[in-house]
Design a protein around this motif. Structure first.
Motif, PDB file in Angstrom:
ATOM      1  N   UNK A 196      52.683  58.513  59.993  1.00 53.16           N
ATOM      2  CA  UNK A 196      51.693  59.299  60.159  1.00 53.16           C
ATOM      3  C   UNK A 196      50.437  58.652  61.179  1.00 53.16           C
ATOM      4  N   UNK A 197      50.115  57.578  61.036  1.00 46.98           N
ATOM      5  CA  UNK A 197      48.944  57.225  61.626  1.00 46.98           C
ATOM      6  C   UNK A 197      49.642  56.932  63.145  1.00 46.98           C
ATOM      7  N   UNK A 198      50.979  56.284  63.496  1.00 48.38           N
ATOM      8  CA  UNK A 198      51.322  56.288  64.527  1.00 48.38           C
ATOM      9  C   UNK A 198      51.657  57.503  65.157  1.00 48.38           C
ATOM     10  N   UNK A 199      52.124  58.532  64.498  1.00 47.25           N
ATOM     11  CA  UNK A 199      52.122  60.026  65.147  1.00 47.25           C
ATOM     12  C   UNK A 199      50.964  60.380  65.495  1.00 47.25           C
ATOM     13  N   UNK A 200      50.108  60.368  64.697  1.00 51.61           N
ATOM     14  CA  UNK A 200      48.492  60.844  64.776  1.00 51.61           C
ATOM     15  C   UNK A 200      48.059  60.421  66.223  1.00 51.61           C
ATOM     16  N   UNK A 201      48.115  58.908  66.521  1.00 55.66           N
ATOM     17  CA  UNK A 201      47.773  58.431  67.761  1.00 55.66           C
ATOM     18  C   UNK A 201      48.687  59.091  68.824  1.00 55.66           C
ATOM     19  N   UNK A 202      49.770  59.316  68.778  1.00 61.11           N
ATOM     20  CA  UNK A 202      50.607  60.249  69.649  1.00 61.11           C
ATOM     21  C   UNK A 202      50.076  61.551  70.052  1.00 61.11           C
ATOM     22  N   UNK A 203      49.570  62.107  68.946  1.00 66.47           N
ATOM     23  CA  UNK A 203      49.043  63.563  69.020  1.00 66.47           C
ATOM     24  C   UNK A 203      47.392  63.449  69.781  1.00 66.47           C
ATOM     25  N   UNK A 204      46.903  62.340  69.565  1.00 65.65           N
ATOM     26  CA  UNK A 204      45.557  62.154  70.314  1.00 65.65           C
ATOM     27  C   UNK A 204      45.810  61.897  71.706  1.00 65.65           C
TER      28      UNK A 204
END
Length: 536
Positions: free
Chosen positions: A443-451
């Motif tokens: 989730x943290x990795x994916x959230x960085x992607x969405x940022x």
């Protein structure tokens, strides 16, 4: 089987590819199909929204969404997605993958329908309610990222795990493609029924009142595939890795997987308790021990996904603007509102069909042969090359007669994004972290992607504007132009290539072997050193 491996986990790692694998791919993949459809279909209708709600009878050009409104409509779902990835990623580790899985799907169904029913007496009212529902739609979509990836990685065998997770993610390509096809069909049906003149001939008459139903129908149809898979998601058992290693219920894990694999599996409750009581399996996300063992991996997965999504989402969301700037789409005032939707959808569908979808399936076919590291490095390299190939001779591509070459080059950047980092950045975080933190770290990795997607969505919107006021969209300040924006995206891809060296290779290993969950302290130390080296 690694030393100390539970029988139930060993059975999953060594299981032959069978029906339950494909069932899991379809159930998890339909969530991603819906995710992609919902996130990208908005780019098909933003021009139409501008014509309907921001029509200016005194303007020589059709109405367009003001800069702040366009940014909000395009980017608000990403803000929701980022929040959902962090929240549901954490919740998936706390409550279990299955318990949270249904919540995300229902949120997507409800908010897809609600987006199409956006209401208000004024343009601001309609846009405000649309943005509200798309934020919560994004929130549900965000949860699907860590949960689908984690569930598929924990169900798969170690030999073909990469292909299975990639196949789930590849459904995103079909979602993008289907969004374009749906828009073509709906706009063609309306075009045949409600003929209207071009904007230059009749500004008011070029947008028929019935055009309002087009964008609403396109958005609402996103609920259909998610609704169809809800029942099957609820029938899936919890993953054995969560049940055994996090919930510490060996009996339930063995029972669930005995039914799935149709073999007898020993419970091994005592072994589960021994494994989970080890100090090596009790450190938290914000501990020094996590930073020592997995910190550099988390930096690698977050930075590469962030940098990839800056380029990937700015390309996807603003294809219509790029195609217009090179002359592949006619001037807006030479078309009526419905014709414009049809042409934008046709152009984006062609790119999806020729570049986007094939790239995903090349990854599925080759990831367990080539490895994650090689595919990600290759993808970033060729994305950089093709971006520069578009940017350096940009004036050549915009000259009449050279547009097809531009579209081919542009399609190749999508091909190598999907046969490259767009797939691997999703796969690797679901493999390299411990079970009790796997969903959270994904989730943290994916959230960085969405940022990165938010940077791309908001930044490219302004950056791609021409310095020439005559060529600039109404209400926008001067930007750096499409050519210079492509140089920026090429630089982002190059940085992604560099940060790829922080990400370990996970091909052919069990999840516990990669994370060190069933190894002794001295073995973990040597594994940590190995995992920091560049894969060969």
């Amino acid at each position: 089987m690694a030393r100390g491996q539970l029988q139930v986990l060993g059975a999953l790692d060594l299981a032959k590819t069978q029906l339950y694998h494909f069932t899991a791919i379809v159930i998890a993949g339909m969530g991603f199909f819906t995710d992609a459809y919902d996130l990208f279909c908005i780019s098909l209708v933003t021009k139409l929204l501008g014509r309907i709600y921001y029509f200016d009878p005194n303007s020589i050009s059709p109405g367009t969404l003001p800069p702040n409104v366009s940014a909000a409509v395009t980017g608000v779902a990403f803000c929701g997605t980022l929040s959902g990835q962090l929240f549901f990623g954490w919740l998936g580790d706390k409550l279990g993958r299955k318990k949270v899985y249904g919540m995300t799907l229902m949120l997507m169904v409800i908010c897809s329908i609600a987006s199409g029913l956006s209401f208000g007496h004024t343009a601001k009212g309609v846009v405000a309610t649309l943005c509200f529902f798309r934020f919560w739609l994004g929130f549900g979509i965000g949860g699907d990222y860590p949960l689908s990836a984690t569930i598929m990685s924990e169900y798969a065998n170690k030999k073909t795990r990469g292909a299975f997770i990639a196949a789930v993610f590849a459904m995103q390509g079909f979602g993008i493609l289907t969004g374009g096809i749906v828009a073509i069909i709906i706009s063609a049906a309306f075009k045949g029924r409600f003929d209207s003149p071009a904007y230059k001939d009749d500004p008011a008459g070029s947008t028929v009142p019935e055009a309002d139903y087009i964008w609403r129908t396109i958005l609402m149809l996103g609920a259909l595939p998610a609704a169809l898979t809800y029942y099957w998601r609820m029938k899936m058992p919890e993953t054995a890795r969560y049940t055994a290693l996090v919930a510490k219920n060996a009996k339930q894990a063995a029972s669930d997987m005995s039914k799935v694999l149709q073999v007898d599996i020993a419970e091994e409750q005592e072994k589960v308790e021994q494994m989970t009581m080890k100090e090596a399996n009790n450190f938290g996300l914000f501990s020094r021990e996590f930073a020592r063992r997995h910190g550099i991996h988390l930096v690698g997965t977050t930075t590469t996904w962030f940098l990839l999504d800056i380029a990937f989402y700015s390309q996807n969301l603003f294809q219509k603007d790029i195609f217009t700037s090179i002359g592949w789409l006619p001037d807006a005032k030479t078309m009526n509102a419905i014709e414009e939707v049809f042409r934008i959808a046709r152009a984006q569908t062609l790119i999806a069909l020729c570049g986007t979808v094939p790239g995903y399936w090349f990854t599925v076919a080759l990831i367990d042969t080539m490895g994650r590291f090689a595919i990600q490095l290759m993808g970033f390299f060729f994305m950089t090359v093709f971006m520069l190939g578009l940017a350096i001779p940009y004036h050549h591509w915009t000259t009449k007669g050279n547009h097809i070459g531009f579209v081919i080059m542009y399609g190749l950047t999508f091909f190598f994004a999907n046969f490259g980092p767009n797939s691997t950045t999703f796969i690797v975080p679901a493999e390299i972290f411990p079970a009790r933190l796997r969903s959270t770290c994904h989730g943290i990795s994916a959230a960085a992607g969405k940022a990165g997607a938010i940077v791309g969505a908001f930044g490219f919107l302004y950056a791609a504007q021409s310095k020439d006021p005559a060529k600039r969209d109404k209400g926008y300040p001067a930007g750096i132009g499409v050519r210079n924006a492509l140089f920026v995206l090429a630089a982002s891809n190059l940085l992604g290539l560099i940060f790829t060296f922080l990400v370990p290779e996970s091909k052919g290993k069990s999840l516990e072997e990669i994370s060190g969950e069933n190894e002794d302290e001295d073995q973990i130390d040597s594994a940590a050193v190995y995992n920091r080296t560049v894969p060969v």
